[in-house]
Every structure is written in C-alpha cells, then in structure tokens.
Design an enzyme around this catalytic site. Structure first.
Site, short mmCIF file in Angstrom:
data_model
loop_
_atom_site.label_atom_id
_atom_site.label_comp_id
_atom_site.label_asym_id
_atom_site.label_seq_id
_atom_site.Cartn_x
_atom_site.Cartn_y
_atom_site.Cartn_z
N ASP A 150 0.78 -1.25 0.00
CA ASP A 150 0.00 0.00 0.00
C ASP A 150 0.81 1.29 0.00
OD1 ASP A 150 -2.44 1.37 -0.08
OD2 ASP A 150 -2.46 1.63 2.08
N CYS A 204 -20.41 -6.28 -11.75
CA CYS A 204 -21.30 -5.30 -11.14
C CYS A 204 -22.68 -5.26 -11.81
CB CYS A 204 -20.68 -3.90 -11.19
SG CYS A 204 -19.33 -3.65 -10.02
N CYS A 207 -26.14 -2.91 -11.12
CA CYS A 207 -26.16 -2.43 -9.73
C CYS A 207 -25.33 -1.16 -9.59
CB CYS A 207 -25.60 -3.50 -8.80
SG CYS A 207 -25.48 -2.99 -7.07
N CYS A 214 -23.56 7.17 -1.57
CA CYS A 214 -22.50 8.10 -1.18
C CYS A 214 -23.08 9.41 -0.66
CB CYS A 214 -21.58 8.38 -2.37
SG CYS A 214 -20.24 9.52 -1.96
N CYS A 230 -14.82 12.83 -1.19
CA CYS A 230 -14.94 11.55 -0.47
C CYS A 230 -14.70 11.75 1.03
CB CYS A 230 -13.93 10.56 -1.04
SG CYS A 230 -13.87 8.99 -0.18
N CYS A 257 -14.95 6.20 5.76
CA CYS A 257 -16.36 6.01 5.43
C CYS A 257 -16.51 4.65 4.76
CB CYS A 257 -16.86 7.12 4.50
SG CYS A 257 -18.58 6.96 3.98
N CYS A 260 -20.06 3.02 0.74
CA CYS A 260 -20.06 2.40 -0.58
C CYS A 260 -19.62 0.95 -0.54
CB CYS A 260 -19.21 3.22 -1.56
SG CYS A 260 -17.45 3.29 -1.16
N CYS A 264 -22.39 -3.18 -0.93
CA CYS A 264 -22.09 -4.07 -2.05
C CYS A 264 -22.75 -5.43 -1.84
CB CYS A 264 -20.58 -4.25 -2.19
SG CYS A 264 -20.11 -5.36 -3.54
#
Length: 392
Positions: A150, A204, A207, A214, A230, A257, A260, A264
């Site tokens: 990362d 996806c 959807c 958001c 965001c 947050c 989103c 899913c």
C-alpha cells in the site's frame, strides 16, 4: 532483510525450484500464512488502468494527495519501480466485519471509524505475512523479490484484477466474488517466471448501490472517484478545515467512510475465512464522542497505538470529532467544544466554532464570538466565527 516506510524489502536466495513447479506450493504456503486469496499476473498487465490513473490526476481529483502525483510513470508500470520484475504475485486478506458498519451511523453520540481501521494497522499485519511468504519463495525458487503493501508506488487494485482476485467495482474499490468489498491487498514482485491467472471480469452489472449511497456524491460517474468529495479523503488525507458543504453529510464519521463498501451485494460472502488477527478492537467499534473529544496528544497516541488512526495526528482527529459533535445534537458536547476554543491548534479551534454554531443558541454563540474574536489571529478561525454569526 531491509525494510522501511516504503513497504519494500529485497530478498535473495539460492533456490531449489523454479517456474511453474512452485505455483501450487506458493498457494498452500500463502494460505498457511493467513492469506485468503492469491493470484499472479505480469508487469505489463495494467496499461488501461494506467491511462485511467493519468486522467484522474489530470482532473485534480486526487486533492491534497500529492504523493499520488509523484512519478506517475512508476505507478503505471511495475517495471518502472523495478525493471527486473517478471511476475507480480497479488495477495488478499479478508477483513469483512461481523456486524453492519452502517448501524453506528444512527448513534449520533458515537464516532464511526472505518472497518479497516478498527484493528491493528493492516500495513504491519500484512507486511509481516508478505515478508514470511517472500522468504519462503526465495528459499524455494531461484529468484529475487520485492514486497509492497500500500505505501509504495504500486497500483494494487488493477494488478489484483489482472491476477484474478476480483474486479474494480463502480466505487473504484476491488470487489471479490468470495469476499465482497473487504480485501486488504499486498504484492510480491519477483524475477521468477510464474504462470499467470486470467483477469477477473466485471460482475457489477446494473447495480449502482455504491454510487447511490455516497453521502457527498463523490462519484461523478461509475468507476470514477473525485477524492476531494470523499469522506474517507476528507477525514484522513485532507489537512485543512473540512469544506462547509460536506460537514453535515459527514454525520458521525470520524475516520473514513464505509458506505459504498457496506452496501455491495457481494459482501454476503465476506465472512467466511475471516482472519481473527484482523478483528476489531472493542474500544474502536463505537467510541463515545464525549470521551474522544477530550483527548490531548499523549492520550490520543496511547488510545490509537498500533492503529492506522494514529497517523493523522491528534489535531486532525479532534477536528473530525468536533464535526461529528456538531452533528450530534448533544448538549454535553457543546461544553467540550467551548473548552476547545482555546486549543493550541487553529484546526481544532475552527472546528470547535462550527460545532458550537450547531449546538448552542444564537445568544450564547454571539457572546462567545465577542469574547474570543478579539484575541484570535488565525484567518481560518476568524472566518468560522464570521460564518457562524450569519447562520439563522
């Protein structure tokens, strides 16, 4: 082994096996070390994603994250980071929560911390496993490796899709058919030639639940994120006062947050195989704002030791807590906000002014403004007082 802030380690070894012979054993070893999925791709597999990344930067959608704009060519192709890489091994660890992350949003007197940050810092947890797997690979095959988690210039999500771990959903995060939107990712670059997996297709469909939920409309279109809108960016990466237009929408989210991710539909698979070492710490699940808002620097560091929350520092964190306090409707938090009007940090003072404008009546706010403005020298804080005075 050399390591460091970059999350990179160089390893060399004599090796006993090579090529395809090591692939099955690699999967078994990864599973034994706590990885939930593994895939292999080649360093030239993300040319399309690289173009999208350049468009993202050109639009300025990365906001204050200047580190993203540094050396974009190195991100666009793993060979820009290490010319000798022949295979990229992508690994994932499931961190699916054991409760609905959206439930806490109804508890306005408590702070919502993103699921990924409720346990020990995943960088440290994943890096240890990656290094262990890298040692095994070097001892097993005649190769060199580098380890990334990362913090280096690696496009983990496109590489994960290319290696078959999942696909980048409309929320731009990786989605897995086995683990939903809850995967930590790590990478091992190696000089070893390994058979590659097929890239995962996009599942996806029609959807767009992640886009619809958001709170700040941070997705200008499917598969496109404007980080400047965001909440994760605003509460973690953004160093200045949070823009007024987003403060109400932030609610009680004090670090990140999950909206989103949490909606899913693929998340129904995310619980199986969850690694207990990544479990949430009890004190970070739903902490009371009245407790958090009192943290000084020493108490903040103690509270968030080994936590990714610690990296934003006490002042930014208290800024977030004060925004949540202003949205809480709790009179007790007005007392705490008033105390912080004299804080050493202008960032904290300004957020305290905003919180008070939401929590106290006009007469009290005007009295405080008259008292505090005379000594206030910071332009941003003075602006908060002036804006608050114009509120109905």
């Amino acid at each position: 082994m050399a390591g460091g802030r970059s999350g990179v380690a160089d390893l060399r070894g004599p090796g006993l096996l090579s090529g395809a012979d090591v692939r099955a054993a690699l999967s078994r070893e990864a599973q034994a070390l706590g990885f939930d999925c593994i895939g292999v791709t080649t360093p030239d597999a993300i040319s399309v994603a690289a173009k999208h990344f350049r468009d993202f930067l050109d639009a300025g959608a990365h906001g204050d994250m200047d580190w993203l704009a540094r050396d974009p060519e190195r991100r666009a192709d793993p060979r820009g980071l290490w010319p000798d890489v022949r295979s990229v091994i992508m690994l994932g660890v499931n961190y699916g929560p054991d409760e609905d992350p959206l439930d806490i949003l109804k508890q306005r007197a408590r702070g919502a911390i993103s699921v990924y940050a409720q346990g020990d810092d995943y960088h440290d947890v994943i890096k240890k496993r990656l290094k262990a797997l890298a040692r095994w690979l070097v001892a097993t095959a005649n190769c060199e490796v580098k380890v990334f988690v990362d913090t280096a210039a690696v496009m983990e999500k496109p590489l994960a899709q290319a290696s078959g771990l999942g696909w980048q959903g409309k929320h731009t995060n990786l989605v897995s058919r086995e683990f939903g939107s809850w995967l930590f990712l790590g990478a091992i670059f190696t000089t070893l030639e390994l058979p590659r997996e097929e890239a995962e297709a996009d599942h996806c469909g029609s959807c767009q639940a992640c886009l619809d939920i958001c709170p700040t409309a941070a997705f200008p279109a499917p598969y496109k994120l404007d980080a400047r809108r965001c909440i994760s960016y605003l509460t973690i990466e953004h160093k200045r006062p949070i823009p007024h237009e987003f403060r109400k929408a932030i609610g009680n989210r004090i670090y990140g947050c999950d909206d989103c991710l949490a909606v899913c539909p693929w998340n129904k698979f995310a619980q199986e195989g969850r690694e207990t070492k990544l479990a949430a710490r009890g004190e970070l699940r739903a902490p009371e704002l009245t407790e958090l808002v009192r943290l000084d620097d020493a108490a903040f560091r103690a509270r968030f030791t080994k936590s990714p929350v610690k990296r934003i520092g006490r002042d930014r964190f208290i800024r977030n807590v004060l925004i949540a306090s202003g949205n809480s409707g709790e009179a007790a938090l007005a007392v705490e906000a008033e105390r912080l009007l004299s804080d050493a940090s202008p960032l904290v003072r300004g957020a305290a002014v905003w919180a008070l404008a939401q929590l106290v009546d006009r007469r009290r706010f005007d009295a405080l403004a008259s008292q505090m403005m005379a000594a206030e020298t910071d332009a941003d804080v003075r602006s908060e007082w002036e804006i608050g005075a114009r509120l109905p």
